[in-house]
Design an enzyme around this catalytic site. Structure first.
Site, PDB file in Angstrom:
ATOM      1  N   CYS A 268       0.833  -1.201   0.000  1.00 53.43           N
ATOM      2  CA  CYS A 268       0.000   0.000   0.000  1.00 53.43           C
ATOM      3  C   CYS A 268       0.876   1.262   0.000  1.00 53.43           C
ATOM      4  O   CYS A 268       1.473   1.561  -1.025  1.00 53.43           O
ATOM      5  CB  CYS A 268      -1.001  -0.065   1.145  1.00 53.43           C
ATOM      6  SG  CYS A 268      -2.396   1.033   0.861  1.00 53.43           S
TER       7      CYS A 268
ATOM      8  N   HIS B  75      -3.499  -4.769   2.042  1.00 51.94           N
ATOM      9  CA  HIS B  75      -2.838  -5.291   3.245  1.00 51.94           C
ATOM     10  C   HIS B  75      -3.221  -6.770   3.386  1.00 51.94           C
ATOM     11  O   HIS B  75      -4.391  -7.063   3.633  1.00 51.94           O
ATOM     12  CB  HIS B  75      -3.363  -4.580   4.494  1.00 51.94           C
ATOM     13  CG  HIS B  75      -2.946  -3.149   4.632  1.00 51.94           C
ATOM     14  ND1 HIS B  75      -2.066  -2.722   5.596  1.00 51.94           N
ATOM     15  CD2 HIS B  75      -3.297  -2.043   3.939  1.00 51.94           C
ATOM     16  CE1 HIS B  75      -1.892  -1.411   5.499  1.00 51.94           C
ATOM     17  NE2 HIS B  75      -2.633  -0.974   4.499  1.00 51.94           N
TER      18      HIS B  75
ATOM     19  N   GLU C   4      -1.763  -8.624   5.784  1.00 54.44           N
ATOM     20  CA  GLU C   4      -1.264  -9.021   7.107  1.00 54.44           C
ATOM     21  C   GLU C   4      -2.331  -8.948   8.190  1.00 54.44           C
ATOM     22  O   GLU C   4      -2.092  -9.333   9.322  1.00 54.44           O
ATOM     23  CB  GLU C   4      -0.049  -8.154   7.495  1.00 54.44           C
ATOM     24  CG  GLU C   4      -0.345  -6.713   7.906  1.00 54.44           C
ATOM     25  CD  GLU C   4      -0.512  -5.748   6.731  1.00 54.44           C
ATOM     26  OE1 GLU C   4      -0.735  -6.198   5.599  1.00 54.44           O
ATOM     27  OE2 GLU C   4      -0.437  -4.534   6.976  1.00 54.44           O
TER      28      GLU C   4
HETATM   29  N1  GLN Z   1      -3.315   6.468   1.309  1.00 55.97           N
HETATM   30  C1  GLN Z   1      -2.018   6.120   1.805  1.00 55.97           C
HETATM   31  C2  GLN Z   1      -0.918   6.875   1.057  1.00 55.97           C
HETATM   32  O1  GLN Z   1      -1.176   7.540   0.121  1.00 55.97           O
HETATM   33  C3  GLN Z   1      -1.782   4.614   1.727  1.00 55.97           C
HETATM   34  C4  GLN Z   1      -2.734   3.888   2.651  1.00 55.97           C
HETATM   35  C5  GLN Z   1      -2.208   2.557   3.177  1.00 55.97           C
HETATM   36  O2  GLN Z   1      -1.017   2.289   3.172  1.00 55.97           O
HETATM   37  N2  GLN Z   1      -3.120   1.749   3.679  1.00 55.97           N
HETATM   38  O3  GLN Z   1       0.206   6.784   1.402  1.00 55.97           O
END
Ligand code: GLN
Length: 199
Positions: free
Chosen positions: A81, A177, A179
């Site tokens: 992410c 994610h 995890e």
């Molecule tokens: N929206 C976050 C970003 O731009 C990422 C969100 C996440 O890692 N769950 O960094």
């Protein structure tokens, strides 16, 4: 006896400890890492989910950019992410304030995987959702959308027609994610552990 391999998770901000049971279920050591000295002791890196802008600020504040870039050349890296945003070659996001045109802004990254990601591509916090990816329940939390990948990037899974799990040599990215479940180890942790073993 061969040494136990160690996976380090960059622990400046974000979801770190939830990776531990997945990595330990694979018979590897898990270590939250935040200093140049820690980085040298690990065989592979997880860049966790969290907030990429905050992580970038902290990487700069602690002067870790060059050390990390050097370490990433030599070791497997998995960006999750926010972590996937940090390792994409191109990053953009759209911002719109009341009464203003939508503007595209770009964000600094380590550029390990030739792909373009759009931050918060699925929408705001309320648009966060779970999904079944290759038979495993995962969470997309203000996730980026992978808008484009180069031909030599392998797409291992898609969701709503966009890639969500990609593989590129020693590097791997998931926009979700994996995890957060209690089903250890996740198929994605297993795939990353295989990369670390092969390196
Ligand atoms: N929206 C976050 C970003 O731009 C990422 C969100 C996440 O890692 N769950 O960094």
């Amino acid at each position: 006896m061969s040494k136990t391999l160690k996976i380090g998770c960059l622990a400046l901000q974000g979801c770190v400890e939830r990776h531990r049971p997945h990595i330990e279920a694979l018979g590897m050591d898990f270590a939250p890492v935040k200093t140049a000295k820690d980085f040298e002791t690990v065989d592979g890196f997880i860049l966790p989910g969290g907030e990429s802008t905050t992580m970038l600020k902290l990487i700069d504040r602690f002067g870790l950019w060059d050390t990390l870039a050097e370490q990433f050349k030599a070791k497997p890296v998995w960006g999750i992410c926010a972590g996937s945003i940090l390792i994409a070659e191109k990053v953009f996001y759209s911002s719109k304030r009341v009464g203003e045109e939508q503007t595209k802004q770009v964000q600094k990254s380590f550029g390990l995987i030739p792909m373009t990601v759009e931050r918060n591509g699925y929408g705001r916090q309320v648009d966060s959702h779970t999904a079944n990816v290759n038979g495993y329940e995962v969470s997309l939390i203000r996730a980026p959308i992978i808008q484009e990948v180069s031909n030599d990037v392998e797409v291992k899974a898609s969701h709503q027609d966009d890639p969500v799990w990609v593989d590129y040599g020693q590097y791997m990215a998931t926009t979700f994610h994996p995890e957060l479940t209690f089903d250890f180890p996740s198929p994605m942790h297993t795939a990353f552990a295989d990369k670390v073993k092969a390196a």
